[in-house]
Structure formats: structure tokens, C-alpha cells
Design a protein around this motif. Structure first.
Motif, PDB file in Angstrom:
ATOM      1  N   PHE A   1       7.829  -7.881   6.737  1.00 52.36           N
ATOM      2  CA  PHE A   1       6.876  -7.001   7.409  1.00 52.36           C
ATOM      3  C   PHE A   1       6.576  -5.817   6.494  1.00 52.36           C
ATOM      4  O   PHE A   1       7.395  -5.479   5.639  1.00 52.36           O
ATOM      5  CB  PHE A   1       7.464  -6.419   8.716  1.00 52.36           C
ATOM      6  CG  PHE A   1       7.964  -7.424   9.686  1.00 52.36           C
ATOM      7  CD1 PHE A   1       7.112  -7.977  10.622  1.00 52.36           C
ATOM      8  CD2 PHE A   1       9.292  -7.812   9.696  1.00 52.36           C
ATOM      9  CE1 PHE A   1       7.571  -8.905  11.537  1.00 52.36           C
ATOM     10  CE2 PHE A   1       9.760  -8.743  10.607  1.00 52.36           C
ATOM     11  CZ  PHE A   1       8.899  -9.290  11.533  1.00 52.36           C
TER      12      PHE A   1
ATOM     13  N   GLN B   1       4.537  -7.140  16.522  1.00 52.28           N
ATOM     14  CA  GLN B   1       3.261  -7.598  15.989  1.00 52.28           C
ATOM     15  C   GLN B   1       2.594  -6.379  15.366  1.00 52.28           C
ATOM     16  O   GLN B   1       3.071  -5.261  15.549  1.00 52.28           O
ATOM     17  CB  GLN B   1       2.409  -8.241  17.065  1.00 52.28           C
ATOM     18  CG  GLN B   1       2.283  -7.473  18.346  1.00 52.28           C
ATOM     19  CD  GLN B   1       1.770  -8.355  19.472  1.00 52.28           C
ATOM     20  OE1 GLN B   1       1.225  -9.422  19.253  1.00 52.28           O
ATOM     21  NE2 GLN B   1       1.940  -7.902  20.684  1.00 52.28           N
ATOM     22  N   PRO B   2       1.532  -6.566  14.605  1.00 54.28           N
ATOM     23  CA  PRO B   2       0.873  -5.394  14.027  1.00 54.28           C
ATOM     24  C   PRO B   2       0.528  -4.382  15.122  1.00 54.28           C
ATOM     25  O   PRO B   2       0.023  -4.741  16.179  1.00 54.28           O
ATOM     26  CB  PRO B   2      -0.384  -5.973  13.376  1.00 54.28           C
ATOM     27  CG  PRO B   2       0.024  -7.371  13.019  1.00 54.28           C
ATOM     28  CD  PRO B   2       0.904  -7.815  14.160  1.00 54.28           C
TER      29      PRO B   2
ATOM     30  N   ASP C   1       0.843  -1.188   0.000  1.00 50.73           N
ATOM     31  CA  ASP C   1       0.000   0.000   0.000  1.00 50.73           C
ATOM     32  C   ASP C   1       0.881   1.243   0.000  1.00 50.73           C
ATOM     33  O   ASP C   1       1.989   1.229   0.551  1.00 50.73           O
ATOM     34  CB  ASP C   1      -0.901   0.025   1.236  1.00 50.73           C
ATOM     35  CG  ASP C   1      -1.935  -1.092   1.232  1.00 50.73           C
ATOM     36  OD1 ASP C   1      -2.243  -1.612   0.133  1.00 50.73           O
ATOM     37  OD2 ASP C   1      -2.429  -1.454   2.312  1.00 50.73           O
TER      38      ASP C   1
ATOM     39  N   GLU D   1       2.701  -2.567  10.349  1.00 52.89           N
ATOM     40  CA  GLU D   1       1.318  -2.676   9.876  1.00 52.89           C
ATOM     41  C   GLU D   1       0.908  -4.126   9.642  1.00 52.89           C
ATOM     42  O   GLU D   1      -0.212  -4.509   9.917  1.00 52.89           O
ATOM     43  CB  GLU D   1       1.144  -1.893   8.565  1.00 52.89           C
ATOM     44  CG  GLU D   1       1.230  -0.393   8.724  1.00 52.89           C
ATOM     45  CD  GLU D   1      -0.055   0.223   9.237  1.00 52.89           C
ATOM     46  OE1 GLU D   1      -1.133  -0.344   8.989  1.00 52.89           O
ATOM     47  OE2 GLU D   1       0.021   1.263   9.899  1.00 52.89           O
ATOM     48  N   LYS D   2       1.846  -4.932   9.082  1.00 52.18           N
ATOM     49  CA  LYS D   2       1.477  -6.296   8.711  1.00 52.18           C
ATOM     50  C   LYS D   2       2.702  -7.203   8.765  1.00 52.18           C
ATOM     51  O   LYS D   2       3.798  -6.795   8.397  1.00 52.18           O
ATOM     52  CB  LYS D   2       0.885  -6.295   7.291  1.00 52.18           C
ATOM     53  CG  LYS D   2       0.329  -7.617   6.851  1.00 52.18           C
ATOM     54  CD  LYS D   2      -0.416  -7.495   5.538  1.00 52.18           C
ATOM     55  CE  LYS D   2      -1.073  -8.818   5.194  1.00 52.18           C
ATOM     56  NZ  LYS D   2      -1.794  -8.767   3.954  1.00 52.18           N
ATOM     57  N   ILE D   3       2.486  -8.440   9.217  1.00 48.50           N
ATOM     58  CA  ILE D   3       3.523  -9.472   9.188  1.00 48.50           C
ATOM     59  C   ILE D   3       3.197 -10.373   8.009  1.00 48.50           C
ATOM     60  O   ILE D   3       2.081 -10.868   7.889  1.00 48.50           O
ATOM     61  CB  ILE D   3       3.562 -10.258  10.510  1.00 48.50           C
ATOM     62  CG1 ILE D   3       3.863  -9.298  11.664  1.00 48.50           C
ATOM     63  CG2 ILE D   3       4.599 -11.381  10.433  1.00 48.50           C
ATOM     64  CD1 ILE D   3       3.770  -9.924  13.036  1.00 48.50           C
ATOM     65  N   LEU D   4       4.172 -10.576   7.125  1.00 49.36           N
ATOM     66  CA  LEU D   4       3.930 -11.273   5.862  1.00 49.36           C
ATOM     67  C   LEU D   4       4.341 -12.742   5.870  1.00 49.36           C
ATOM     68  O   LEU D   4       4.065 -13.456   4.905  1.00 49.36           O
ATOM     69  CB  LEU D   4       4.658 -10.546   4.726  1.00 49.36           C
ATOM     70  CG  LEU D   4       4.288  -9.071   4.557  1.00 49.36           C
ATOM     71  CD1 LEU D   4       5.213  -8.404   3.560  1.00 49.36           C
ATOM     72  CD2 LEU D   4       2.836  -8.936   4.140  1.00 49.36           C
TER      73      LEU D   4
END
Length: 157
Positions: A149, A100-101, A73, A132-135
Motif C-alpha cells: 500500500f 481501500q483507497p 510520490d 492512497e493506493k493499493i499496489l
């Protein structure tokens, strides 16, 4: 430290589980080259007789891996793997994850560990911001350059 037969077998197991086509490892004078499906990197001598695992001269592959495509994003920055290895979110199974997020990190903060051949390396944030996000999932094998991340940086990106 010399590579044992078990070390070589572990390397081969991790390589087989990876998305790599080519791996070259050098330790002192010993050089090990591993290839899937006859893949030969640019600049390496190609031969139908080239074994899949061989002692070979050092050749720097043009691209040892192709990180997974990740939709990012606007405004988010990927934190990528600086090496291949197994991803660990925490120092031990009983410890809480490093991030973590929603976790805010500073430059130099440890965000995870990568392990290869029983050697652990910490991955540090290069940008301050909010995770924001763990991939990836704990215990997953990751490739060099693979996004781990997504981070929303503090201030302008």
C-alpha cells in the motif's frame, strides 16, 4: 508440527510462482534449501553437485528477495510485506476489505492478511494516515519487503 509431503509441495509451488532465487526453511532440526537456476547465496558452499532441494546447514541469505520497484510520490509511505505469502485484502471472501483507497488507519490497525502454509498473519499499519493506493491484488503472492500500500501519513512524514 512436522512438514508433510503436501506441505513441501505447496512450498515448492509458491516458491516457483515467486520472484525469489533462494529459499531456506528450518523447522527444528530439518532444514530445506530451495534454489532456482543454481543460485547460491553469499556464504553458502557452491558446488556443481549441489541439488536444487537439499538438506543443508542454515545460511542466512544476504538478500532473499528484491522487492518490486515502486514509484512513491513525495509524502507517501509504503506499507511493506513483513514476510512472503499470499495477500488477502479481507478475512474471508464475504467480508469487506480491511482498507481501500481513502481509508484512514491508526498505528496498529490491520490492513491485510498474508498466508503461507495455511497460517495467516495480519499486517499492521506502522504509521497513522490515509491509504492512497493499493499496489497488489487479492490472492497475489508477495515477497518480503514488497510494497503493498501507499499511505499518506498524518503530520510530517
Amino acid at each position: 508440527m512436522e512438514l508433510t509431503e503436501d506441505d513441501v509441495l505447496e512450498i515448492l509451488k509458491l516458491f516457483e510462482q515467486s520472484k525469489f532465487d533462494f529459499l531456506q526453511l528450518q523447522q527444528g532440526e530439518r532444514k530445506i534449501t530451495v534454489s532456482k537456476g543454481g543460485y547460491v547465496p553469499a556464504g553458502a558452499p557452491a558446488s556443481p553437485q549441489t541439488p536444487v532441494v537439499a538438506q543443508a546447514p542454515a545460511v542466512a541469505p544476504q538478500s532473499a528477495s528484491m522487492p518490486q520497484a515502486v514509484s512513491v510520490d513525495a509524502g507517501l509511505v509504503p506499507v511493506t510485506a513483513p514476510m512472503v505469502g499470499k495477500f488477502y485484502a479481507a478475512a474471508s471472501p464475504s467480508d469487506p476489505p480491511y482498507v481501500q483507497p481513502g481509508t484512514r488507519v491508526e498505528v496498529g490497525a490491520t490492513v491485510c492478511l498474508l498466508e503461507v502454509m495455511k497460517v495467516f498473519a495480519s499486517v499492521k499499519a506502522e504509521t497513522a494516515g490515509l491509504i492512497e493506493k493499493i499496489l497488489v491484488t487479492n490472492g497475489e503472492f508477495v515477497e518480503f519487503g514488497q510494497p503493498l500500500f501507499l499511505l499518506r501519513p498524518d503530520g510530517p512524514a
